[in-house]
Write a protein that holds these residues in place. Structure first.
Motif, PDB file in Angstrom:
ATOM      1  N   MET A   1      32.658  75.920 -36.110  1.00  0.00           N
ATOM      2  CA  MET A   1      34.079  76.178 -35.979  1.00  0.00           C
ATOM      3  C   MET A   1      34.701  75.180 -35.011  1.00  0.00           C
ATOM      4  N   PRO A   2      35.841  74.609 -35.382  1.00  0.00           N
ATOM      5  CA  PRO A   2      36.496  73.668 -34.478  1.00  0.00           C
ATOM      6  C   PRO A   2      37.103  74.405 -33.292  1.00  0.00           C
ATOM      7  N   THR A   3      37.185  73.725 -32.159  1.00  0.00           N
ATOM      8  CA  THR A   3      37.789  74.341 -30.987  1.00  0.00           C
ATOM      9  C   THR A   3      39.300  74.167 -31.002  1.00  0.00           C
ATOM     10  N   GLU A   4      39.790  73.137 -31.668  1.00  0.00           N
ATOM     11  CA  GLU A   4      41.222  72.914 -31.780  1.00  0.00           C
ATOM     12  C   GLU A   4      41.581  72.637 -33.223  1.00  0.00           C
ATOM     13  N   ASP A   5      42.744  73.149 -33.614  1.00  0.00           N
ATOM     14  CA  ASP A   5      43.227  72.902 -34.971  1.00  0.00           C
ATOM     15  C   ASP A   5      43.803  71.502 -35.077  1.00  0.00           C
ATOM     16  N   ARG A   6      43.639  70.916 -36.226  1.00  0.00           N
ATOM     17  CA  ARG A   6      44.312  69.647 -36.533  1.00  0.00           C
ATOM     18  C   ARG A   6      45.815  69.933 -36.596  1.00  0.00           C
ATOM     19  N   VAL A   7      46.623  69.003 -36.165  1.00  0.00           N
ATOM     20  CA  VAL A   7      48.075  69.140 -36.224  1.00  0.00           C
ATOM     21  C   VAL A   7      48.611  68.214 -37.313  1.00  0.00           C
ATOM     22  N   LEU A   8      49.396  68.775 -38.215  1.00  0.00           N
ATOM     23  CA  LEU A   8      50.045  68.003 -39.265  1.00  0.00           C
ATOM     24  C   LEU A   8      51.553  68.091 -39.024  1.00  0.00           C
TER      25      LEU A   8
ATOM     26  N   SER B   1      41.458  75.909 -39.932  1.00  0.00           N
ATOM     27  CA  SER B   1      42.909  75.962 -40.055  1.00  0.00           C
ATOM     28  C   SER B   1      43.527  74.686 -39.512  1.00  0.00           C
ATOM     29  N   TYR B   2      44.801  74.535 -39.756  1.00  0.00           N
ATOM     30  CA  TYR B   2      45.560  73.430 -39.168  1.00  0.00           C
ATOM     31  C   TYR B   2      46.928  73.957 -38.784  1.00  0.00           C
ATOM     32  N   VAL B   3      47.609  73.220 -37.914  1.00  0.00           N
ATOM     33  CA  VAL B   3      48.942  73.611 -37.473  1.00  0.00           C
ATOM     34  C   VAL B   3      49.952  72.683 -38.116  1.00  0.00           C
ATOM     35  N   LEU B   4      50.837  73.277 -38.888  1.00  0.00           N
ATOM     36  CA  LEU B   4      51.928  72.544 -39.514  1.00  0.00           C
ATOM     37  C   LEU B   4      53.105  72.529 -38.549  1.00  0.00           C
ATOM     38  N   VAL B   5      53.692  71.350 -38.335  1.00  0.00           N
ATOM     39  CA  VAL B   5      54.895  71.214 -37.517  1.00  0.00           C
ATOM     40  C   VAL B   5      55.997  70.710 -38.435  1.00  0.00           C
ATOM     41  N   ASN B   6      57.103  71.457 -38.472  1.00  0.00           N
ATOM     42  CA  ASN B   6      58.201  71.136 -39.375  1.00  0.00           C
ATOM     43  C   ASN B   6      59.520  71.246 -38.627  1.00  0.00           C
ATOM     44  N   ASP B   7      60.576  70.668 -39.178  1.00  0.00           N
ATOM     45  CA  ASP B   7      61.887  70.708 -38.528  1.00  0.00           C
ATOM     46  C   ASP B   7      62.766  71.844 -39.038  1.00  0.00           C
TER      47      ASP B   7
ATOM     48  N   THR C   1      45.733  82.070 -44.585  1.00  0.00           N
ATOM     49  CA  THR C   1      46.438  82.859 -43.576  1.00  0.00           C
ATOM     50  C   THR C   1      47.646  82.054 -43.136  1.00  0.00           C
ATOM     51  N   TRP C   2      48.632  82.736 -42.589  1.00  0.00           N
ATOM     52  CA  TRP C   2      49.898  82.106 -42.183  1.00  0.00           C
ATOM     53  C   TRP C   2      50.325  82.765 -40.884  1.00  0.00           C
TER      54      TRP C   2
ATOM     55  N   ARG D   1      50.294  78.079 -38.062  1.00  0.00           N
ATOM     56  CA  ARG D   1      48.847  77.874 -38.267  1.00  0.00           C
ATOM     57  C   ARG D   1      48.524  78.374 -39.678  1.00  0.00           C
ATOM     58  N   ILE D   2      48.024  77.453 -40.494  1.00  0.00           N
ATOM     59  CA  ILE D   2      47.632  77.768 -41.866  1.00  0.00           C
ATOM     60  C   ILE D   2      46.115  77.686 -41.928  1.00  0.00           C
TER      61      ILE D   2
END
Length: 89
Positions: A1-8, A34-40, A59-60, A73-74
């Motif tokens: 398991m990753p310790t930090e999520d990738r950021v997109l 999971s990864y973290v989506l950053v949107n405007d 998951t969302w 976080r997706i």
């Protein structure tokens, strides 16, 4: 398991390219990651698309809800269903 999520962060991407990047990232995501989506803006329509195309697989979780940025976080909780398979209701 990753310790930090990738950021997109798709805020600087052309709008027509954003969903493609988001779904490519999800497709490549192993189960349990999971990864973290950053949107405007609030990506609520994107969630509806996930529900239609990836029901039971994701998951969302909102981490931040504006006004400058939305962070979600997706996560992948299941492998893609086999072609032609139905998702139980």
């Amino acid at each position: 398991m990753p310790t930090e999520d990738r950021v997109l962060d798709v805020r600087s991407e052309e709008p027509r390219r954003r969903h493609e990047l988001i779904f490519e990232t999800f497709t490549d995501l192993p189960v349990g990651h999971s990864y973290v989506l950053v949107n405007d803006h609030d990506p609520k329509p994107l969630r509806y698309q996930f529900e239609a195309e990836n029901a039971g697989e994701f998951t969302w979780e909102y981490l931040e809800q504006g006004p400058q940025a939305w962070r979600v976080r997706i996560g992948r909780i299941a492998a893609p269903a086999a072609p032609g398979a139905t998702v139980p209701s």
